[in-house]
Design an enzyme around this catalytic site. Structure first.
Site, short mmCIF file in Angstrom:
data_model
loop_
_atom_site.label_atom_id
_atom_site.label_comp_id
_atom_site.label_asym_id
_atom_site.label_seq_id
_atom_site.Cartn_x
_atom_site.Cartn_y
_atom_site.Cartn_z
N LYS A 149 0.65 -0.99 -0.10
CA LYS A 149 -0.12 -0.02 -0.09
C LYS A 149 0.85 1.17 -0.06
O LYS A 149 0.57 2.07 -0.84
CB LYS A 149 -0.88 -0.12 1.21
N GLN A 171 -4.73 -1.69 9.72
CA GLN A 171 -4.43 -2.93 8.89
C GLN A 171 -5.34 -4.14 9.81
O GLN A 171 -4.80 -4.07 11.10
CB GLN A 171 -3.12 -3.33 8.57
N ASP A 212 -10.80 2.55 3.86
CA ASP A 212 -11.32 1.11 3.71
C ASP A 212 -12.81 0.93 3.51
O ASP A 212 -12.88 -0.17 3.03
CB ASP A 212 -10.84 0.31 5.00
#
Ligand code: NAP
Length: 288
Positions: free
Chosen positions: A52, A96, A119
């Protein structure tokens, strides 16, 4: 059979994003800034976050990595989320997953400012997606819809069967596919479904998102169907340097022969998931 090349498509989208970033910066705006919070040293999470960060660099975004050891407390993490929520330098951030067992993941997700939740996991963004309002759509369903659109796969009036009902893939994808833009007729199947094979074999578009390598075999696929393989299970391999390789939920070799379109693993949905996070971050920066 057309192979849906997620890698090439994601590169094309990255080039489009990089172009937009260049224009933003040239007009005096700052480059989009994404932060990632990583807890512990899980191999999978380490590699996802590293990718990422690399992706951000490749399109001209600013990125920050915030690391914690496994023993970070829930309240420490919540404090950091609060800080990131109001940091004016930051357009979006992700925490995460998975988090260690002593941390309540849902509590962390719900603490994230929905305007920075790139997200798309916050219930407010999920709700906005369900009723068709603008918001952040979670990366994997977003990437799959983008692939179908770019490959001009006909979805209107078609029967789409989604195997799996998770909050991050199956469920949101099933909703997006049934909305007016895609106009598919959707069936969601899961571990308690009866007649699963027959339902799959009736699909014009079959999406496998269950995490069981090679689960979808040729007898479960209709001639001329589009098959999207979301599964990514790490299996041991002596053919790779890392000692493992990714295996999808579809038995590619037997299924591909029957398909009009199919995604490979790796190189299908995975790269699109990564690029979708960049798209969401760009959107967040524009809104800011
Ligand atoms: P998950 O949370 O474990 O959900 C799996 C779903 O599959 C559940 O709904 C489960 O049913 C269903 N399922 C499991 N075994 C089944 C069976 N034998 N028959 C029918 N349904 C079954 O998984 P996930 O997070 O959605 O991920 C699914 C796969 O996609 C994994 O391999 C994951 O690594 C991969 N993935 C890939 C990407 C990417 O970018 N390529 C992104 C996200 C996930 P129940 O609900 O009844 O338990």
């Amino acid at each position: 059979m057309t192979l849906i090349d997620g890698k090439a498509t994601s590169q094309q989208i990255k080039a489009e994003i990089a172009e937009e970033v260049k224009k933003m910066v040239a007009s005096g705006l700052k480059a989009p800034h994404l932060a990632a919070v990583l807890v512990g040293h899980d191999g999978g999470s380490e590699s996802y976050v590293a990718h990422k960060i690399k992706d951000c660099e490749s399109v001209g975004f600013k990125s920050s990595l915030i690391r914690y050891e496994d023993d970070v407390t829930e309240s420490e993490l919540l404090k950091k989320v609060e800080e990131l929520n109001t940091d004016p330098e930051l357009d979006g951030f992700i925490v995460q997953l998975p988090l260690p067992d002593h941390i309540n993941e849902q509590k962390i997700i719900e603490a994230i400012n929905p305007a920075k939740d790139v997200d798309g996991f916050h219930p407010e963004n999920v709700g906005r997606m369900v009723v068709g309002l603008p918001g952040f759509v979670s990366a994997t369903p977003f990437g799959i819809v983008e692939l179908l659109k770019r490959y001009k796969v006909e979805t209107s009036g078609k029967h789409c069967v989604v195997i799996g009902r998770s909050n991050i893939v199956g469920r949101p994808l099933s909703i997006l596919m049934s909305q007016k833009e895609m106009n598919a007729t959707v069936t969601v199947v899961h571990s308690r479904t009866e007649n699963l094979k027959a339902l799959c074999a009736s699909a014009d578009i079959l999406v496998a998102a269950l995490g069981r390598p090679g689960f979808v075999t040729a007898d479960m696929v209709k001639e001329g169907a589009t098959v999207i393989d979301v599964g990514t299970t790490r299996i041991k391999s002596d053919q790779t340097k890392s000692g493992w390789k990714l295996k999808g939920d579809v038995d590619f070799d037997s299924v591909a022969e029957k398909c009009a379109f199919i995604t490979p693993v790796p190189g299908g949905v995975g790269p699109m998931t990564r690029v979708a996070l960049l798209k969401n971050t760009l959107l967040a920066a524009k809104r800011n």
